[in-house]
Design a protein around this motif. Sequence first.
Motif, PDB file in Angstrom:
ATOM      1  N   ARG A 116      -5.479  -9.295 -12.404  1.00  8.92           N
ATOM      2  CA  ARG A 116      -5.433  -7.865 -12.703  1.00  8.92           C
ATOM      3  C   ARG A 116      -4.577  -7.539 -13.928  1.00  8.92           C
ATOM      4  NH1 ARG A 116      -4.603  -5.106  -6.697  1.00  8.92           N
ATOM      5  NH2 ARG A 116      -6.548  -5.898  -5.773  1.00  8.92           N
TER       6      ARG A 116
ATOM      7  N   PRO B 231       5.011  -0.969  -9.229  1.00 14.68           N
ATOM      8  CA  PRO B 231       4.471  -2.086  -8.435  1.00 14.68           C
ATOM      9  C   PRO B 231       5.456  -3.237  -8.218  1.00 14.68           C
ATOM     10  CG  PRO B 231       2.783  -1.262  -9.898  1.00 14.68           C
ATOM     11  CD  PRO B 231       4.048  -0.522 -10.255  1.00 14.68           C
TER      12      PRO B 231
ATOM     13  N   ARG C 117       4.586   5.994  -4.674  1.00 19.16           N
ATOM     14  CA  ARG C 117       4.450   5.938  -6.134  1.00 19.16           C
ATOM     15  C   ARG C 117       5.588   5.168  -6.808  1.00 19.16           C
ATOM     16  NH1 ARG C 117      -0.827   7.107  -6.849  1.00 19.16           N
ATOM     17  NH2 ARG C 117      -1.404   9.011  -5.713  1.00 19.16           N
TER      18      ARG C 117
ATOM     19  N   ARG D   1      13.095   7.040  -2.774  1.00 15.81           N
ATOM     20  CA  ARG D   1      11.780   6.550  -2.333  1.00 15.81           C
ATOM     21  C   ARG D   1      11.771   5.095  -1.876  1.00 15.81           C
ATOM     22  NH1 ARG D   1       8.268   7.520  -7.284  1.00 15.81           N
ATOM     23  NH2 ARG D   1      10.288   7.143  -8.293  1.00 15.81           N
TER      24      ARG D   1
ATOM     25  N   ALA E 282       0.825  -1.211   0.000  1.00 21.06           N
ATOM     26  CA  ALA E 282       0.000   0.000   0.000  1.00 21.06           C
ATOM     27  C   ALA E 282       0.859   1.261   0.000  1.00 21.06           C
ATOM     28  CB  ALA E 282      -0.930  -0.009   1.215  1.00 21.06           C
ATOM     29  N   LEU E 283       1.835   1.326   0.903  1.00 19.06           N
ATOM     30  CA  LEU E 283       2.696   2.503   0.970  1.00 19.06           C
ATOM     31  C   LEU E 283       3.531   2.658  -0.302  1.00 19.06           C
ATOM     32  CD1 LEU E 283       4.085   2.453   4.635  1.00 19.06           C
ATOM     33  CD2 LEU E 283       2.363   3.985   3.680  1.00 19.06           C
TER      34      LEU E 283
ATOM     35  N   ILE F 271       3.095   1.564  -3.438  1.00 19.33           N
ATOM     36  CA  ILE F 271       2.397   1.875  -4.682  1.00 19.33           C
ATOM     37  C   ILE F 271       1.595   3.171  -4.575  1.00 19.33           C
ATOM     38  CG2 ILE F 271       0.648   1.058  -6.316  1.00 19.33           C
ATOM     39  CD1 ILE F 271       1.513  -1.810  -5.584  1.00 19.33           C
ATOM     40  N   ARG F 272       0.876   3.357  -3.467  1.00 18.82           N
ATOM     41  CA  ARG F 272      -0.049   4.485  -3.368  1.00 18.82           C
ATOM     42  C   ARG F 272       0.573   5.751  -2.784  1.00 18.82           C
ATOM     43  NH1 ARG F 272      -5.378   1.247  -0.995  1.00 18.82           N
ATOM     44  NH2 ARG F 272      -5.592  -0.201  -2.752  1.00 18.82           N
ATOM     45  N   VAL F 273       1.507   5.591  -1.839  1.00 13.06           N
ATOM     46  CA  VAL F 273       2.091   6.760  -1.179  1.00 13.06           C
ATOM     47  C   VAL F 273       3.393   7.180  -1.841  1.00 13.06           C
ATOM     48  CG1 VAL F 273       2.989   7.685   0.991  1.00 13.06           C
ATOM     49  CG2 VAL F 273       0.981   6.177   1.002  1.00 13.06           C
TER      50      VAL F 273
END
Length: 346
Positions: A249, A129, A126, A316, A119-120, A122-124
Amino acid sequence: MTTSSRILVLNRPPLAGFVLVALFAATAQVVAAWGPLAVLGISPLIVGIVLGALFANGLGQPVPESWRPGVVFSAKTLLRVAVAFYGFRITLSDLAAVGVEGISVAVVMLASTFALGAALGIRVFRLAPPLALMIAAGSAVCGAAAVLATEPVVRGKPHEGGIAVGTVVIFGTLAMLLYPVAFASGLLGFDQASYGLYAGASLHEVAHVVAAGRAVGAEAAANAVIVKMVRVMLLAPLLAGLGLVLARRGGAGHGRAPFPWFAVGFLACVAVNSTGMVPADLVTALNQFDLFALTMAMCALGLETSFAKVRAVGPRPFFLASCLAVWLAVGGYWVTVLVHRMLGAG
């Protein structure tokens, strides 16, 4: 076979690349056995990727293009075989040794760390994946070996695997050094048994767990290693589930993800090893072969890693890994305490 034909066979490009990787792996095992590195619990896998990357980037290109098939074989096919044979380190009786308490701590920490990392990442932060998932798996399961096992499922790139392994080295080693200090200071308030559960459920590499456990005592080391092996055993269902999700997916940005059949092989090796029918000497030999094969895969990954691509990703990935390291240390402490209160003796 004549002398000239033997030379011809050894000079075939695919075999030349494979032999090059094997030589690096042998060197990595010798270097890892050197005193200071052995004390720190730095495994040959870590040394292997560093040697490979230094060699590749020092030359300006990984290896001659005609040799790459042998390097790619080591990084992919040999890797899958090695992950499967990793199951000979574990038996089902190991699960019984730590009971429901140890298994529960291991399961909660693996699932929460992987979910948080995904979650962190990919979403936070960036991140791509595949890179986020490899860092999450390396932190949640068993360090470099988990990164290697996850790479073919998410179809990660060599430099992404190198970055993920780098985060394991930095934060895993730091935690390994701090845990015994925290125990000795009384900050944790654990006895050796609980400390072992905590270390086994929250440290990155198997070598880190062994070193941090032994620094406290025999009981701590035994519990830590067994809980760590439970996490390793959970690698197979994690990869199988991840493969199914990515396939549904459309993969992690690289098309349809393959089902990790080597994870099934891993479970099969655990089952065979649990029967007790395999002689101990043979299990030892298989584990030695497996360590060398994993080291070869790491060396191959290093040879395919470009420092320029690593720099382009920026800091990152290390921000993500630092967040996961904090969760492992702090969250792992509270999970251990709460599970012990609910399920432990007293």
